[in-house]
Design an enzyme around this catalytic site. Sequence first.
Site, short mmCIF file in Angstrom:
data_model
loop_
_atom_site.label_atom_id
_atom_site.label_comp_id
_atom_site.label_asym_id
_atom_site.label_seq_id
_atom_site.Cartn_x
_atom_site.Cartn_y
_atom_site.Cartn_z
N LEU A 34 98.06 10.49 -59.70
CA LEU A 34 98.40 9.74 -60.79
C LEU A 34 98.85 8.42 -60.56
CD1 LEU A 34 99.84 12.75 -62.81
CD2 LEU A 34 97.63 11.75 -62.62
N HIS A 38 96.77 6.41 -65.37
CA HIS A 38 96.97 7.66 -66.16
C HIS A 38 98.17 7.85 -66.91
CE1 HIS A 38 94.81 8.96 -62.07
NE2 HIS A 38 94.11 9.34 -63.00
N LYS A 150 87.86 2.81 -67.98
CA LYS A 150 87.66 2.56 -66.56
C LYS A 150 86.21 3.36 -66.20
CE LYS A 150 87.91 2.07 -61.94
NZ LYS A 150 87.83 3.42 -61.45
N ALA A 177 93.85 0.16 -67.23
CA ALA A 177 94.95 -0.68 -66.57
C ALA A 177 94.57 -1.29 -65.27
CB ALA A 177 96.07 0.31 -66.06
N LEU A 185 93.03 -0.10 -61.87
CA LEU A 185 93.62 0.77 -61.19
C LEU A 185 92.92 2.12 -60.98
CD1 LEU A 185 97.34 0.59 -62.53
CD2 LEU A 185 96.35 -0.55 -60.66
#
Length: 283
Positions: A34, A38, A150, A177, A185
Amino acid sequence: MTSIVRTVAEMREHVRAWKAAGQRVALVPTMGALHEGHLSLIRIAQEKAQRVIASVFVNPKQFAPHEDFDAYPRGEAIDAEKLASVGCDLMFAPNGAEMYAPGFSTTVTVSGVSEPLEGAARPQFFGGVATVVAKLFIQSQADVAVFGEKDYQQLQVVKRMARDLDIPIEIIGAPTARAEDGLALSSRNAYLSTEERAAAVALPTAMKAAAVHVAAGGRIDEAEQTATAALKAAGFGQVDYVEVREASELSRLGPGPIGEARGRILIAAWLGKTRLIDNMDVG
Ligand code: PAF
């Protein structure tokens, strides 16, 4: 405290009690490792429901034999701490046998939207994803599920699967993100060397430039070619795809200007041994 449960029966006991108390339940499916991306999904889930479950399961069915199932980063204790730090209620961490009983023989196949892009590059990927996500929806009986944009094609495939199978769950896509330099990410960023990490910024940079070109009325084929050349110049190896597609069906657009269509640019490319994907709206 985030409780950890490993069986469907235990998870359902929690869910039954929450629903009996009139609480809405959200699910955030993950494969662990994570990161802040997340955790942003958990926070969005907390806005949509009183109770949030994060599933942590590295799903063997979505990896081909030559892919990185064994190497995929795992760290359950750290994942549990991170979930606790954002107040996630429950971590569902089944083992392989709990998820796939001996003799497991069912695959959920979503045609159409799952076929191009990731589906072409990784032929059994979406069968594995749709199967495990359908199971997680049914196992958790959640009211709402949050997925990151994503994995944009995955989000479209999951929406189609839930609609087609009449699974009563609301599916929410959450913004990607990004690191300060713009790189999305991803748990797989952990594979990048220092030099590769520095070069990786070329991906969001080329993607944004292509989106701006198309949004300004430029040709789609030019935008795709320029972005591909920029990735190669930055040291990327194989470029699996750079494509502007219609945003929900993922049908092909172009080669000329986008006109009135709602577009999404999607990219997958290799940097050394790491495959990076990203996408954004073409407004
Ligand atoms: O996006 C992921 O991490 C996985 O594909 C998912 C949705 C958890 C299914 O295994």
